[in-house]
Design an enzyme around this catalytic site. Structure first.
Site, PDB file in Angstrom:
ATOM      1  N   ASN A 193       1.500   4.293  11.221  1.00  0.00           N
ATOM      2  CA  ASN A 193       1.014   4.860  11.760  1.00  0.00           C
ATOM      3  C   ASN A 193       1.385   3.763  13.240  1.00  0.00           C
ATOM      4  O   ASN A 193       2.120   2.718  13.115  1.00  0.00           O
ATOM      5  CB  ASN A 193      -0.616   4.455  11.577  1.00  0.00           C
ATOM      6  CG  ASN A 193      -1.000   2.492  11.719  1.00  0.00           C
ATOM      7  OD1 ASN A 193      -1.213   2.255  10.227  1.00  0.00           O
ATOM      8  ND2 ASN A 193      -1.571   2.365  12.724  1.00  0.00           N
ATOM      9  N   HIS A 196      -4.009   0.383  -4.106  1.00  0.00           N
ATOM     10  CA  HIS A 196      -3.559  -0.438  -4.909  1.00  0.00           C
ATOM     11  C   HIS A 196      -4.308  -0.644  -6.246  1.00  0.00           C
ATOM     12  O   HIS A 196      -4.660  -0.911  -6.277  1.00  0.00           O
ATOM     13  CB  HIS A 196      -4.371  -1.984  -4.433  1.00  0.00           C
ATOM     14  CG  HIS A 196      -3.998  -1.690  -2.617  1.00  0.00           C
ATOM     15  ND1 HIS A 196      -2.844  -2.573  -2.290  1.00  0.00           N
ATOM     16  CD2 HIS A 196      -4.737  -1.615  -1.768  1.00  0.00           C
ATOM     17  CE1 HIS A 196      -2.776  -2.903  -0.987  1.00  0.00           C
ATOM     18  NE2 HIS A 196      -3.930  -1.929  -0.546  1.00  0.00           N
ATOM     19  N   HIS A 198      -5.427  -9.745  -1.138  1.00  0.00           N
ATOM     20  CA  HIS A 198      -5.419  -9.933   0.347  1.00  0.00           C
ATOM     21  C   HIS A 198      -6.499 -10.645   0.272  1.00  0.00           C
ATOM     22  O   HIS A 198      -7.208 -10.731   0.054  1.00  0.00           O
ATOM     23  CB  HIS A 198      -5.978  -7.946   1.227  1.00  0.00           C
ATOM     24  CG  HIS A 198      -5.003  -7.572   0.508  1.00  0.00           C
ATOM     25  ND1 HIS A 198      -5.200  -6.042  -0.371  1.00  0.00           N
ATOM     26  CD2 HIS A 198      -3.824  -7.138   1.606  1.00  0.00           C
ATOM     27  CE1 HIS A 198      -3.798  -6.242   0.171  1.00  0.00           C
ATOM     28  NE2 HIS A 198      -3.011  -5.999   1.507  1.00  0.00           N
ATOM     29  N   ALA A 222       2.705  -1.943   4.121  1.00  0.00           N
ATOM     30  CA  ALA A 222       2.332  -1.498   4.843  1.00  0.00           C
ATOM     31  C   ALA A 222       2.219  -2.025   6.434  1.00  0.00           C
ATOM     32  O   ALA A 222       1.020  -2.369   6.735  1.00  0.00           O
ATOM     33  CB  ALA A 222       1.210  -0.052   4.816  1.00  0.00           C
ATOM     34  N   HIS A 225      -7.135   4.215   7.200  1.00  0.00           N
ATOM     35  CA  HIS A 225      -6.550   3.709   5.694  1.00  0.00           C
ATOM     36  C   HIS A 225      -6.356   4.511   5.010  1.00  0.00           C
ATOM     37  O   HIS A 225      -4.578   4.565   4.513  1.00  0.00           O
ATOM     38  CB  HIS A 225      -7.633   2.939   4.420  1.00  0.00           C
ATOM     39  CG  HIS A 225      -6.752   2.752   3.288  1.00  0.00           C
ATOM     40  ND1 HIS A 225      -5.648   1.766   3.824  1.00  0.00           N
ATOM     41  CD2 HIS A 225      -6.924   2.746   1.644  1.00  0.00           C
ATOM     42  CE1 HIS A 225      -5.371   1.568   2.375  1.00  0.00           C
ATOM     43  NE2 HIS A 225      -5.677   1.466   1.426  1.00  0.00           N
ATOM     44  N   SER A 271       0.938  -1.814   0.013  1.00  0.00           N
ATOM     45  CA  SER A 271       0.240   0.170  -0.024  1.00  0.00           C
ATOM     46  C   SER A 271       0.746   1.532  -0.200  1.00  0.00           C
ATOM     47  O   SER A 271       1.609   1.650   0.826  1.00  0.00           O
ATOM     48  CB  SER A 271      -0.891   0.086   2.047  1.00  0.00           C
ATOM     49  OG  SER A 271      -1.663  -1.352   1.180  1.00  0.00           O
ATOM     50  N   MET A 284      -1.307  -6.802   7.687  1.00  0.00           N
ATOM     51  CA  MET A 284      -2.633  -7.972   6.718  1.00  0.00           C
ATOM     52  C   MET A 284      -2.425  -8.544   5.501  1.00  0.00           C
ATOM     53  O   MET A 284      -3.539  -8.924   5.215  1.00  0.00           O
ATOM     54  CB  MET A 284      -4.435  -6.607   6.137  1.00  0.00           C
ATOM     55  CG  MET A 284      -4.944  -6.020   8.283  1.00  0.00           C
ATOM     56  SD  MET A 284      -5.813  -5.395   7.128  1.00  0.00           S
ATOM     57  CE  MET A 284      -5.654  -4.539   8.792  1.00  0.00           C
ATOM     58  N   SER A 285      -1.252  -8.279   5.423  1.00  0.00           N
ATOM     59  CA  SER A 285      -0.517  -9.520   3.901  1.00  0.00           C
ATOM     60  C   SER A 285       0.757 -10.132   4.298  1.00  0.00           C
ATOM     61  O   SER A 285       0.861 -10.600   5.438  1.00  0.00           O
ATOM     62  CB  SER A 285      -0.298  -8.210   3.243  1.00  0.00           C
ATOM     63  OG  SER A 285       0.864  -6.908   3.966  1.00  0.00           O
ATOM     64  N   TYR A 334      -8.315 -11.114   3.559  1.00  0.00           N
ATOM     65  CA  TYR A 334     -10.099  -9.660   3.960  1.00  0.00           C
ATOM     66  C   TYR A 334     -10.889  -9.518   2.134  1.00  0.00           C
ATOM     67  O   TYR A 334     -11.341  -8.780   2.820  1.00  0.00           O
ATOM     68  CB  TYR A 334      -9.349  -8.440   4.392  1.00  0.00           C
ATOM     69  CG  TYR A 334      -8.682  -7.588   3.410  1.00  0.00           C
ATOM     70  CD1 TYR A 334      -9.213  -7.005   2.903  1.00  0.00           C
ATOM     71  CD2 TYR A 334      -7.185  -7.270   4.078  1.00  0.00           C
ATOM     72  CE1 TYR A 334      -8.078  -6.045   2.345  1.00  0.00           C
ATOM     73  CE2 TYR A 334      -6.443  -6.262   3.689  1.00  0.00           C
ATOM     74  CZ  TYR A 334      -6.799  -5.504   2.818  1.00  0.00           C
ATOM     75  OH  TYR A 334      -5.745  -4.579   2.116  1.00  0.00           O
ATOM     76  N   GLU A 335     -10.119  -9.368   1.673  1.00  0.00           N
ATOM     77  CA  GLU A 335     -10.907  -9.151   0.007  1.00  0.00           C
ATOM     78  C   GLU A 335     -12.043 -10.382  -0.535  1.00  0.00           C
ATOM     79  O   GLU A 335     -12.533 -10.072  -1.451  1.00  0.00           O
ATOM     80  CB  GLU A 335     -10.127  -8.894  -1.393  1.00  0.00           C
ATOM     81  CG  GLU A 335      -9.109  -7.681  -0.549  1.00  0.00           C
ATOM     82  CD  GLU A 335      -8.540  -7.668  -1.718  1.00  0.00           C
ATOM     83  OE1 GLU A 335      -8.618  -6.463  -3.551  1.00  0.00           O
ATOM     84  OE2 GLU A 335      -6.687  -7.374  -2.058  1.00  0.00           O
TER      85      GLU A 335
HETATM   86  N1  HPA Z   1      -2.586  -2.836  11.232  1.00  0.00           N
HETATM   87  C1  HPA Z   1      -3.004  -3.435  10.708  1.00  0.00           C
HETATM   88  N2  HPA Z   1      -2.686  -4.006   9.168  1.00  0.00           N
HETATM   89  C2  HPA Z   1      -2.244  -1.977   9.023  1.00  0.00           C
HETATM   90  C3  HPA Z   1      -1.805  -0.758  10.124  1.00  0.00           C
HETATM   91  C4  HPA Z   1      -2.478  -1.023  11.569  1.00  0.00           C
HETATM   92  O1  HPA Z   1      -1.967  -0.534  12.689  1.00  0.00           O
HETATM   93  N3  HPA Z   1      -1.106   0.127   9.651  1.00  0.00           N
HETATM   94  C5  HPA Z   1      -0.920  -0.101   8.041  1.00  0.00           C
HETATM   95  N4  HPA Z   1      -1.639  -1.700   8.233  1.00  0.00           N
END
Ligand code: HPA
Length: 274
Positions: free
Chosen positions: A234, A60, A82, A112, A246, A29, A210-211, A84-85
């Protein structure tokens, strides 16, 4: 997803390129911009490649970019799939198998992530030293083809130690601040709760995303040597007492781009032969 599926995707791609990529890049990302620097590039949309799933998340893109980067012949995924998709683990990891079929030996996986380690700051880059699979599943569940890899693959060195040392060295030489740590792979799409983040810190996680974990497991199973680079976009939930979004993730990734691009390019330029 059978060998025939992999072969037809490989053939489709090979018919459109004149290079033989040995290095694969999965761009996470907000990090896809690196592909713009690939020279003599051929771009192939995922939707045109037989049996490739199609990406659905904003931020993406969904294409392969093939060409030369710092003297290396590369295939880059601008955008990934992903879990989750709604894709199966097999779909999520299909492109990794296609890369291997194309001749890829080393795979750079980028993402990310949220910083779990409180010494980290948004915008930091982190070399992945190891991972924890918290997705609750595994892409290798199902019949195993012994010709591809073992039934019970060793995971003691998912991320190649020589490569980790090399990236650390490059970061040092280039004056790029760098962390090294453990990536926790969750399924998403929810960000974590503060209680979950406390738990992840307790079990040894430094960053969460998440990847990556499904891709790394499959890549290791088929014998690819892996480099993992996270961009801490973050601080994870509960650390700063502010909501996660996001949009902020993409914004911070964009700010870290210069260092990210410099780090990957210099690493590629001088990548040791294994
Ligand atoms: N958690 C999960 N996935 C992420 C995060 C997060 O804080 N930041 C970017 N992808």
């Amino acid at each position: 997803m059978t060998k025939a599926h992999i072969d037809s995707a490989r053939t489709y791609i090979e018919e459109r390129i004149s290079i033989k990529p040995t290095i694969g890049l999965v761009l996470g990302s907000g990090l896809g911009v690196l592909a713009d620097d690939i020279e003599h590039q051929t771009v192939i949309s995922y939707e045109d490649i037989p049996h490739f799933p199609v990406s659905t998340v904003s931020g993406h893109e969904g294409q392969l970019v093939l060409g030369e980067l710092e003297g290396q012949q590369v295939v880059a995924m601008q955008g990934r799939f992903h879990f989750y998709e709604g894709y199966s683990m097999q779909e999520v990891t299909f492109p990794i198998k296609v890369m291997k079929a194309l001749g890829v030996e080393s795979l750079f996986i980028t993402n990310a992530t949220g910083g779990v380690n409180t010494d980290f700051n948004p915008g930091d880059l982190m070399i992945i030293r190891d991972h924890i699979n918290q997705t609750g599943t595994n892409p290798l569940i199902g019949p195993n083809d012994e010709e591809v890899g073992p039934r019970f693959p060793d995971m003691s060195e998912v991320y190649n130690r020589s490569y980790i040392k090399h990236v650390q060295q490059i970061a040092h030489e280039q004056n790029i601040p760098i962390q090294t740590g453990v990536y926790v792979g969750n399924s998403g799409p929810t960000y974590e709760t503060p209680a979950e983040i406390k738990m992840l810190r307790f079990i040894g996680g430094d960053a969460v995303g998440m990847s990556t974990v499904p891709e790394a497991i499959v890549a290791r199973h088929i014998g690819l040597e892996i480099v993992g680079i996270s961009c801490i976009t973050n601080m994870a939930a509960g650390i700063l007492d502010e909501p996660l979004s996001h949009t902020d993730v993409i914004k911070t990734a964009a700010k870290a781009q210069t260092h990210f691009i410099q780090l990957i390019k210099q690493t590629l330029k001088t990548l040791p032969r294994l």
